[in-house]
Design a protein around this motif. Structure first.
Motif, PDB file in Angstrom:
ATOM      1  N   SER A 156      39.423 -51.377  34.771  1.00  0.00           N
ATOM      2  CA  SER A 156      37.996 -51.525  34.507  1.00  0.00           C
ATOM      3  C   SER A 156      37.222 -50.773  35.576  1.00  0.00           C
ATOM      4  O   SER A 156      37.286 -51.119  36.757  1.00  0.00           O
ATOM      5  CB  SER A 156      37.612 -53.008  34.502  1.00  0.00           C
ATOM      6  OG  SER A 156      36.263 -53.175  34.131  1.00  0.00           O
ATOM      7  N   VAL A 157      36.506 -49.723  35.176  1.00  0.00           N
ATOM      8  CA  VAL A 157      35.753 -48.914  36.123  1.00  0.00           C
ATOM      9  C   VAL A 157      34.312 -49.395  36.189  1.00  0.00           C
ATOM     10  O   VAL A 157      33.826 -50.089  35.290  1.00  0.00           O
ATOM     11  CB  VAL A 157      35.807 -47.418  35.751  1.00  0.00           C
ATOM     12  CG1 VAL A 157      37.247 -46.926  35.688  1.00  0.00           C
ATOM     13  CG2 VAL A 157      35.100 -47.151  34.427  1.00  0.00           C
ATOM     14  N   THR A 158      33.647 -49.022  37.253  1.00  0.00           N
ATOM     15  CA  THR A 158      32.263 -49.428  37.460  1.00  0.00           C
ATOM     16  C   THR A 158      31.363 -48.206  37.406  1.00  0.00           C
ATOM     17  O   THR A 158      31.500 -47.294  38.223  1.00  0.00           O
ATOM     18  CB  THR A 158      32.103 -50.141  38.811  1.00  0.00           C
ATOM     19  OG1 THR A 158      32.841 -51.376  38.776  1.00  0.00           O
ATOM     20  CG2 THR A 158      30.653 -50.454  39.100  1.00  0.00           C
ATOM     21  N   VAL A 159      30.463 -48.187  36.438  1.00  0.00           N
ATOM     22  CA  VAL A 159      29.511 -47.088  36.266  1.00  0.00           C
ATOM     23  C   VAL A 159      28.133 -47.576  36.712  1.00  0.00           C
ATOM     24  O   VAL A 159      27.637 -48.596  36.223  1.00  0.00           O
ATOM     25  CB  VAL A 159      29.480 -46.601  34.808  1.00  0.00           C
ATOM     26  CG1 VAL A 159      28.430 -45.508  34.634  1.00  0.00           C
ATOM     27  CG2 VAL A 159      30.859 -46.082  34.392  1.00  0.00           C
ATOM     28  N   GLU A 160      27.536 -46.848  37.629  1.00  0.00           N
ATOM     29  CA  GLU A 160      26.256 -47.252  38.204  1.00  0.00           C
ATOM     30  C   GLU A 160      25.102 -46.949  37.240  1.00  0.00           C
ATOM     31  O   GLU A 160      25.287 -46.340  36.186  1.00  0.00           O
ATOM     32  CB  GLU A 160      26.029 -46.506  39.529  1.00  0.00           C
ATOM     33  CG  GLU A 160      27.171 -46.631  40.534  1.00  0.00           C
ATOM     34  CD  GLU A 160      27.290 -48.019  41.124  1.00  0.00           C
ATOM     35  OE1 GLU A 160      26.263 -48.735  41.157  1.00  0.00           O
ATOM     36  OE2 GLU A 160      28.388 -48.383  41.576  1.00  0.00           O
ATOM     37  N   THR A 161      23.900 -47.358  37.645  1.00  0.00           N
ATOM     38  CA  THR A 161      22.721 -47.071  36.820  1.00  0.00           C
ATOM     39  C   THR A 161      22.443 -45.574  36.742  1.00  0.00           C
ATOM     40  O   THR A 161      21.688 -45.122  35.882  1.00  0.00           O
ATOM     41  CB  THR A 161      21.483 -47.786  37.387  1.00  0.00           C
ATOM     42  OG1 THR A 161      21.332 -47.446  38.775  1.00  0.00           O
ATOM     43  CG2 THR A 161      21.616 -49.291  37.255  1.00  0.00           C
ATOM     44  N   THR A 162      23.046 -44.799  37.630  1.00  0.00           N
ATOM     45  CA  THR A 162      22.907 -43.342  37.581  1.00  0.00           C
ATOM     46  C   THR A 162      23.639 -42.733  36.391  1.00  0.00           C
ATOM     47  O   THR A 162      23.452 -41.557  36.076  1.00  0.00           O
ATOM     48  CB  THR A 162      23.478 -42.720  38.868  1.00  0.00           C
ATOM     49  OG1 THR A 162      24.851 -43.132  39.008  1.00  0.00           O
ATOM     50  CG2 THR A 162      22.696 -43.174  40.091  1.00  0.00           C
ATOM     51  N   GLY A 163      24.521 -43.514  35.763  1.00  0.00           N
ATOM     52  CA  GLY A 163      25.288 -43.006  34.636  1.00  0.00           C
ATOM     53  C   GLY A 163      26.668 -42.504  35.006  1.00  0.00           C
ATOM     54  O   GLY A 163      27.411 -42.037  34.131  1.00  0.00           O
ATOM     55  N   THR A 164      27.023 -42.597  36.284  1.00  0.00           N
ATOM     56  CA  THR A 164      28.352 -42.187  36.729  1.00  0.00           C
ATOM     57  C   THR A 164      28.926 -43.247  37.662  1.00  0.00           C
ATOM     58  O   THR A 164      28.211 -44.156  38.107  1.00  0.00           O
ATOM     59  CB  THR A 164      28.317 -40.846  37.499  1.00  0.00           C
ATOM     60  OG1 THR A 164      27.616 -41.037  38.750  1.00  0.00           O
ATOM     61  CG2 THR A 164      27.623 -39.760  36.688  1.00  0.00           C
ATOM     62  N   MET A 165      30.208 -43.121  37.971  1.00  0.00           N
ATOM     63  CA  MET A 165      30.794 -43.952  39.017  1.00  0.00           C
ATOM     64  C   MET A 165      30.171 -43.572  40.359  1.00  0.00           C
ATOM     65  O   MET A 165      29.445 -42.573  40.463  1.00  0.00           O
ATOM     66  CB  MET A 165      32.314 -43.764  39.038  1.00  0.00           C
ATOM     67  CG  MET A 165      33.006 -44.235  37.765  1.00  0.00           C
ATOM     68  SD  MET A 165      34.760 -43.779  37.650  1.00  0.00           S
ATOM     69  CE  MET A 165      35.476 -44.779  38.978  1.00  0.00           C
ATOM     70  N   LEU A 166      30.445 -44.350  41.385  1.00  0.00           N
ATOM     71  CA  LEU A 166      29.767 -44.184  42.674  1.00  0.00           C
ATOM     72  C   LEU A 166      29.883 -42.758  43.211  1.00  0.00           C
ATOM     73  O   LEU A 166      28.922 -42.211  43.773  1.00  0.00           O
ATOM     74  CB  LEU A 166      30.354 -45.164  43.701  1.00  0.00           C
ATOM     75  CG  LEU A 166      29.685 -45.180  45.070  1.00  0.00           C
ATOM     76  CD1 LEU A 166      28.233 -45.621  44.963  1.00  0.00           C
ATOM     77  CD2 LEU A 166      30.449 -46.112  46.013  1.00  0.00           C
ATOM     78  N   LEU A 167      31.041 -42.115  43.028  1.00  0.00           N
ATOM     79  CA  LEU A 167      31.238 -40.774  43.563  1.00  0.00           C
ATOM     80  C   LEU A 167      30.864 -39.680  42.568  1.00  0.00           C
ATOM     81  O   LEU A 167      31.148 -38.502  42.803  1.00  0.00           O
ATOM     82  CB  LEU A 167      32.688 -40.595  44.016  1.00  0.00           C
ATOM     83  CG  LEU A 167      33.125 -41.485  45.192  1.00  0.00           C
ATOM     84  CD1 LEU A 167      34.496 -41.077  45.694  1.00  0.00           C
ATOM     85  CD2 LEU A 167      32.119 -41.414  46.330  1.00  0.00           C
ATOM     86  N   GLY A 168      30.252 -40.055  41.459  1.00  0.00           N
ATOM     87  CA  GLY A 168      29.752 -39.051  40.533  1.00  0.00           C
ATOM     88  C   GLY A 168      30.607 -38.791  39.319  1.00  0.00           C
ATOM     89  O   GLY A 168      30.323 -37.878  38.537  1.00  0.00           O
ATOM     90  N   SER A 169      31.654 -39.574  39.094  1.00  0.00           N
ATOM     91  CA  SER A 169      32.558 -39.355  37.961  1.00  0.00           C
ATOM     92  C   SER A 169      31.947 -39.881  36.668  1.00  0.00           C
ATOM     93  O   SER A 169      31.529 -41.036  36.596  1.00  0.00           O
ATOM     94  CB  SER A 169      33.898 -40.057  38.199  1.00  0.00           C
ATOM     95  OG  SER A 169      34.475 -39.657  39.424  1.00  0.00           O
ATOM     96  N   GLU A 170      31.931 -39.048  35.650  1.00  0.00           N
ATOM     97  CA  GLU A 170      31.501 -39.490  34.331  1.00  0.00           C
ATOM     98  C   GLU A 170      32.611 -40.294  33.671  1.00  0.00           C
ATOM     99  O   GLU A 170      33.776 -40.181  34.036  1.00  0.00           O
ATOM    100  CB  GLU A 170      31.141 -38.277  33.472  1.00  0.00           C
ATOM    101  CG  GLU A 170      29.963 -37.482  33.996  1.00  0.00           C
ATOM    102  CD  GLU A 170      29.691 -36.230  33.175  1.00  0.00           C
ATOM    103  OE1 GLU A 170      28.661 -35.607  33.403  1.00  0.00           O
ATOM    104  OE2 GLU A 170      30.531 -35.896  32.324  1.00  0.00           O
TER     105      GLU A 170
END
Length: 372
Positions: free
Chosen positions: A195-209
């Motif tokens: 289970s991955v975590t996608v931020e409100t930015t639309g990506t994971m913390l390090l920028g992964s889509e």
């Protein structure tokens, strides 16, 4: 390797109906006001409570099972190298993982016996506090520590391993491969869920889509992929839509009870139980989810209403259209040729290779192809 009857039953359930997991753990533990002695002077290290106050941990599992959930997560979110390392007790990873699994196993077995409904234990493997992609810790150290984490969980009776709340794809890979090594070492067979975590930015913390996560993780042989934490269900919808279209494995979703709202008494999560149940029912119908639950801010009442709403649902059969491709840390690039020639070569850049630059400028295309 032959799966245990419980693990086989969980796999079967995930392919035939909606399985419901629990909700928030940490806030419910803290609500019982454990003392500094309960934490063995390691304030905030919830995993210690598996040994010193198993009654508190049991009460959380019991509260969720009582409202009808199928499975609970172990109190081992921080039983990893970086989180326990901050308390200088990284040598206790296996011990605390096994203890957390045993507490959950006992409660699950009691509810199975008393209700006739099979209950399962998901071994929680959290992200820790160090990001290997940023050089905070080496990949090998993380992978080996996650193997200890997974071996403890399996020894304690976990039916599946849940690599959760991941924010860095390299850390996720370390956890998945540590889990696989643990299964091999113990001669066990259990599902590995991610289970991955996608931020409100639309990506994971390090920028992964989300597409990069799927491309990178699915080939590792995981049994499920999904989303949890960081946001409420509204912000997860589009990512679940993409997974539903392309993922070969079953899907999960465990959102927070909305985005936190800061008030005079601190942060609280505003999503009401009925709203979470509405969202999860919609996700099951629209995206064919197999596992639903809750994360930060969700309570037994949230999960009671989710159970009532999805109990009779059968996830629609998805017809995913996976597209072969390769992923960087940030995005997935499909192997789709819009022109007649596609070249991928690490040395084929004019800045890094004088030989390539000269061949390119002189139009010696055969030489360029040979270097590629």
């Amino acid at each position: 390797m032959t799966p245990t009857p419980r693990a086989a039953g969980l796999r079967a359930a995930l392919t035939s109906r909606v399985v419901v997991a629990d909700g928030a753990m940490g806030t419910m533990l803290q609500a019982q006001d454990p003392t500094l002695d309960d934490f063995q002077q390691l304030e905030g290290c919830n995993e210690i409570l598996n040994l010193t106050r198993p009654d508190i941990v049991r009460s959380v599992h019991e509260a969720y099972f009582a409202v009808g959930v199928d499975c609970v997560e172990t109190n081992t979110f921080g039983a990893n190298h970086s989180a326990l390392g901050e308390y200088e007790i990284a040598h206790r990873i296996h011990e605390l993982s096994e203890a957390g699994a045993r507490v959950a196993r006992e409660v699950a077995d009691e509810f199975t016996a008393s209700t006739g409904q099979q209950r399962w234990v998901l071994g929680s493997m959290g992200p820790g506090t160090k990001l290997p992609t940023l050089g905070h810790v080496s990949y090998g150290v993380l992978r080996d520590a996650y193997q200890q984490n997974a071996e403890g969980l399996l020894t304690g009776g976990a039916d599946a391993l849940l690599v959760e709340t991941t924010q860095d794809l390299l850390q996720t890979k370390a956890a998945v491969l540590g889990a696989k090594r643990a299964l091999a070492a113990l001669g066990a067979d259990a599902p590995v869920l991610v289970s991955v975590t996608v931020e409100t930015t639309g990506t994971m913390l390090l920028g992964s889509e989300i597409g990069a996560a799927l491309t990178a993780l699915e080939p590792l042989g995981i049994d499920m992929i999904g989303l949890n934490c960081a946001t409420g269900p509204a912000e997860m919808s589009e990512h679940l839509r993409q997974l539903s279209r392309t993922a070969r494995v079953p899907l999960s979703c465990m959102p927070n009870a909305g985005l936190p709202v800061l008030g005079k008494d601190g942060a609280h999560y505003p999503l009401a139980p009925a709203e979470l149940a509405d969202a999860q029912e919609t996700f099951v119908r629209d995206y064919g989810l197999s596992l639903v639950g809750g994360c930060c801010g969700t309570t037994p009442e949230h999960l009671r209403q989710v159970v009532e709403r999805v109990r009779e649902l059968t996830p629609p059969q998805r017809a995913p259209r996976p597209e072969p491709g390769a992923a960087s840390l940030y995005q997935s690039v499909p192997f789709r040729q819009d022109t007649s020639y596609l070249a991928i070569g690490e040395r084929t850049n004019a800045n890094g290779s004088k030989k390539f630059r000269e061949a390119m400028l002189e139009g010696r295309w055969d030489d360029c192809v040979e270097m590629a």
